[in-house]
Design a protein around this motif. Structure first.
Motif, PDB file in Angstrom:
ATOM      1  N   LEU A   1       0.833  -1.205   0.000  1.00  0.00           N
ATOM      2  CA  LEU A   1       0.000   0.000   0.000  1.00  0.00           C
ATOM      3  C   LEU A   1       0.869   1.258   0.000  1.00  0.00           C
ATOM      4  O   LEU A   1       0.545   2.243  -0.650  1.00  0.00           O
ATOM      5  N   TYR A   2       1.978   1.185   0.734  1.00  0.00           N
ATOM      6  CA  TYR A   2       2.809   2.370   0.934  1.00  0.00           C
ATOM      7  C   TYR A   2       4.044   2.447   0.047  1.00  0.00           C
ATOM      8  O   TYR A   2       4.667   3.509  -0.039  1.00  0.00           O
ATOM      9  N   SER A   3       4.434   1.326  -0.565  1.00  0.00           N
ATOM     10  CA  SER A   3       5.767   1.329  -1.172  1.00  0.00           C
ATOM     11  C   SER A   3       5.935   0.309  -2.288  1.00  0.00           C
ATOM     12  O   SER A   3       5.115  -0.597  -2.464  1.00  0.00           O
ATOM     13  N   ASP A   4       7.042   0.473  -3.004  1.00  0.00           N
ATOM     14  CA  ASP A   4       7.554  -0.584  -3.871  1.00  0.00           C
ATOM     15  C   ASP A   4       8.540  -1.370  -3.018  1.00  0.00           C
ATOM     16  O   ASP A   4       9.494  -0.789  -2.477  1.00  0.00           O
ATOM     17  N   ILE A   5       8.316  -2.654  -2.911  1.00  0.00           N
ATOM     18  CA  ILE A   5       9.139  -3.494  -2.036  1.00  0.00           C
ATOM     19  C   ILE A   5      10.108  -4.305  -2.884  1.00  0.00           C
ATOM     20  O   ILE A   5       9.741  -4.810  -3.943  1.00  0.00           O
ATOM     21  N   LYS A   6      11.315  -4.440  -2.393  1.00  0.00           N
ATOM     22  CA  LYS A   6      12.299  -5.257  -3.115  1.00  0.00           C
ATOM     23  C   LYS A   6      13.086  -6.127  -2.147  1.00  0.00           C
ATOM     24  O   LYS A   6      13.588  -5.636  -1.136  1.00  0.00           O
ATOM     25  N   TYR A   7      13.159  -7.414  -2.472  1.00  0.00           N
ATOM     26  CA  TYR A   7      14.047  -8.332  -1.738  1.00  0.00           C
ATOM     27  C   TYR A   7      15.433  -8.120  -2.342  1.00  0.00           C
ATOM     28  O   TYR A   7      15.677  -8.461  -3.485  1.00  0.00           O
ATOM     29  N   GLU A   8      16.320  -7.499  -1.577  1.00  0.00           N
ATOM     30  CA  GLU A   8      17.624  -7.111  -2.133  1.00  0.00           C
ATOM     31  C   GLU A   8      18.596  -8.291  -2.201  1.00  0.00           C
ATOM     32  O   GLU A   8      19.075  -8.637  -3.261  1.00  0.00           O
ATOM     33  N   PHE A   9      18.870  -8.902  -1.047  1.00  0.00           N
ATOM     34  CA  PHE A   9      19.763 -10.070  -1.042  1.00  0.00           C
ATOM     35  C   PHE A   9      19.712 -10.777   0.311  1.00  0.00           C
ATOM     36  O   PHE A   9      19.270 -10.210   1.310  1.00  0.00           O
ATOM     37  N   THR A  10      20.169 -12.009   0.299  1.00  0.00           N
ATOM     38  CA  THR A  10      20.231 -12.828   1.512  1.00  0.00           C
ATOM     39  C   THR A  10      21.574 -12.598   2.210  1.00  0.00           C
ATOM     40  O   THR A  10      22.591 -12.397   1.552  1.00  0.00           O
ATOM     41  N   VAL A  11      21.549 -12.606   3.537  1.00  0.00           N
ATOM     42  CA  VAL A  11      22.773 -12.431   4.324  1.00  0.00           C
ATOM     43  C   VAL A  11      23.002 -13.701   5.149  1.00  0.00           C
ATOM     44  O   VAL A  11      22.178 -14.058   5.987  1.00  0.00           O
ATOM     45  N   ASN A  12      24.116 -14.351   4.886  1.00  0.00           N
ATOM     46  CA  ASN A  12      24.444 -15.582   5.607  1.00  0.00           C
ATOM     47  C   ASN A  12      24.615 -15.302   7.096  1.00  0.00           C
ATOM     48  O   ASN A  12      25.217 -14.297   7.487  1.00  0.00           O
ATOM     49  N   LYS A  13      24.081 -16.183   7.907  1.00  0.00           N
ATOM     50  CA  LYS A  13      24.118 -15.990   9.373  1.00  0.00           C
ATOM     51  C   LYS A  13      25.544 -15.874   9.918  1.00  0.00           C
ATOM     52  O   LYS A  13      25.788 -15.262  10.961  1.00  0.00           O
ATOM     53  N   ASN A  14      26.522 -16.453   9.200  1.00  0.00           N
ATOM     54  CA  ASN A  14      27.911 -16.425   9.660  1.00  0.00           C
ATOM     55  C   ASN A  14      28.555 -15.041   9.555  1.00  0.00           C
ATOM     56  O   ASN A  14      29.681 -14.847  10.013  1.00  0.00           O
ATOM     57  N   MET A  15      27.834 -14.088   8.956  1.00  0.00           N
ATOM     58  CA  MET A  15      28.370 -12.729   8.828  1.00  0.00           C
ATOM     59  C   MET A  15      28.066 -11.874  10.058  1.00  0.00           C
ATOM     60  O   MET A  15      28.366 -10.686  10.087  1.00  0.00           O
ATOM     61  N   PHE A  16      27.436 -12.489  11.072  1.00  0.00           N
ATOM     62  CA  PHE A  16      27.103 -11.770  12.310  1.00  0.00           C
ATOM     63  C   PHE A  16      27.885 -12.324  13.493  1.00  0.00           C
ATOM     64  O   PHE A  16      28.305 -13.481  13.488  1.00  0.00           O
ATOM     65  N   LYS A  17      28.027 -11.472  14.487  1.00  0.00           N
ATOM     66  CA  LYS A  17      28.546 -11.921  15.783  1.00  0.00           C
ATOM     67  C   LYS A  17      27.589 -11.442  16.854  1.00  0.00           C
ATOM     68  O   LYS A  17      27.309 -10.246  16.906  1.00  0.00           O
ATOM     69  N   PRO A  18      27.076 -12.300  17.734  1.00  0.00           N
ATOM     70  CA  PRO A  18      27.161 -13.754  17.649  1.00  0.00           C
ATOM     71  C   PRO A  18      26.365 -14.282  16.450  1.00  0.00           C
ATOM     72  O   PRO A  18      25.517 -13.566  15.919  1.00  0.00           O
ATOM     73  N   ILE A  19      26.638 -15.513  16.050  1.00  0.00           N
ATOM     74  CA  ILE A  19      25.964 -16.096  14.893  1.00  0.00           C
ATOM     75  C   ILE A  19      24.528 -16.462  15.268  1.00  0.00           C
ATOM     76  O   ILE A  19      24.310 -17.248  16.185  1.00  0.00           O
ATOM     77  N   PRO A  20      23.530 -15.871  14.584  1.00  0.00           N
ATOM     78  CA  PRO A  20      22.127 -16.231  14.878  1.00  0.00           C
ATOM     79  C   PRO A  20      21.801 -17.629  14.329  1.00  0.00           C
ATOM     80  O   PRO A  20      22.621 -18.241  13.636  1.00  0.00           O
ATOM     81  N   LYS A  21      20.607 -18.095  14.615  1.00  0.00           N
ATOM     82  CA  LYS A  21      20.216 -19.448  14.202  1.00  0.00           C
ATOM     83  C   LYS A  21      19.824 -19.521  12.725  1.00  0.00           C
ATOM     84  O   LYS A  21      19.845 -20.593  12.135  1.00  0.00           O
ATOM     85  N   VAL A  22      19.422 -18.399  12.154  1.00  0.00           N
ATOM     86  CA  VAL A  22      18.917 -18.417  10.771  1.00  0.00           C
ATOM     87  C   VAL A  22      19.567 -17.319   9.941  1.00  0.00           C
ATOM     88  O   VAL A  22      20.117 -16.351  10.479  1.00  0.00           O
ATOM     89  N   ASP A  23      19.487 -17.471   8.623  1.00  0.00           N
ATOM     90  CA  ASP A  23      19.968 -16.434   7.706  1.00  0.00           C
ATOM     91  C   ASP A  23      19.052 -15.217   7.765  1.00  0.00           C
ATOM     92  O   ASP A  23      17.885 -15.318   8.147  1.00  0.00           O
ATOM     93  N   SER A  24      19.601 -14.090   7.372  1.00  0.00           N
ATOM     94  CA  SER A  24      18.827 -12.848   7.299  1.00  0.00           C
ATOM     95  C   SER A  24      18.677 -12.425   5.840  1.00  0.00           C
ATOM     96  O   SER A  24      19.198 -13.084   4.943  1.00  0.00           O
TER      97      SER A  24
END
Length: 263
Positions: free
Chosen positions: A159-182
């Motif tokens: 309703l408010y915007s044009d939405i775009k799925y830009e890219f997936t971020v592997n969970k290993n790129m975070f500290k601490p490592i979360p349980k799932v990808d972002s």
């Protein structure tokens, strides 16, 4: 070294290339106010300050205040230690006179929907929003009719915007490592669909009610709103919509037509 706190859903980005890739999604106009939700230790914040005129970071964790203030010495930087759900974004934007305003958030998973709905509520003051969310949530927000995970949040975002799925971020790129990808999603705000409804908040509430019982037909769900099955049937006939469809089969254009017939 401060440790991330589970209660605030903290996961810190450390990869410089990822940081640049996220910021590259924004319009690169220097005269630009950036509101950052959840700066953490400031890895993203520092690069935002390098590129834009002003960065206001909103951080819930008071322990991050000394870290951010000691590591970021810039007149372009303002830090607000507060729960972002309590911040008056409209006032914040109006108090800072910028032609272009964008929001960026490494969104705590436990309040993703609330943050996105709050952002949508002030979308007319924003040009763009970038959210880092759980991959599954990103897919839900970006879903279209007849796709998996399509729900009321998908429709509200459209309703408010044009939405775009830009890219997936592997969970290993975070500290601490979360349980799932972002995933990174962007919302570029416009009023194309907004102009078709008389009350955006009422429309969002209407769609939310229709999705309350996803397994029921649209006729049953609409009948719960009109309190009259015959009236609901007339509405669906007028907009040429099959009464046996379910909410997840209906695109935003038909939801708008249905809303305008009911209200």
């Amino acid at each position: 070294m401060e440790f991330a706190k589970k209660k605030f859903g903290q996961n810190f980005i450390t990869d410089k290339n990822l940081i640049n890739r996220i910021i590259d999604i924004l319009d690169q106009e220097e005269d630009h106010l950036i509101i950052e939700i959840g700066p953490g230790r400031g890895a993203l914040t520092k690069e935002l300050i390098n590129r834009f005129s002003k960065v206001i970071a909103i951080e819930i964790d008071p322990d991050m205040e000394s870290i951010l203030k000691s590591e970021i010495k810039s007149e372009k930087f303002e830090l607000i230690i507060e729960d972002c759900l309590e911040v008056n974004f409209k006032k914040l934007i109006e108090d800072n006179k910028f032609k272009k305003v964008s929001l960026i958030s490494n969104t705590p998973y436990y309040i993703t929907s609330e943050i996105i709905f709050r952002t949508l509520n002030v979308s007319k003051f924003l040009d763009k929003a970038i959210f880092m969310v759980q991959k599954e949530v990103a897919q839900r927000i970006c879903a279209k009719a007849n796709e998996n995970n399509y729900n009321n949040l998908s429709v509200a975002a459209q309703l408010y915007s044009d939405i775009k799925y830009e890219f997936t971020v592997n969970k290993n790129m975070f500290k601490p490592i979360p349980k799932v990808d972002s995933a990174i999603i962007s919302l570029t705000f416009n009023e194309v669909n907004l102009k078709k409804v008389n009350d955006d908040a009422k429309f969002v509430a209407f769609v939310r009610k229709l999705f309350n019982n996803k397994r029921k037909t649209i006729l049953n769900n609409l009948s719960n709103i009109t309190n009259n099955k015959e009236e609901a049937l007339n509405v669906l006939d007028k907009i040429c919509l099959n009464q046996n469809l379910r909410p997840e089969n209906i695109d935003i254009d038909k939801f708008i037509e249905m809303y305008n017939e009911v209200y």
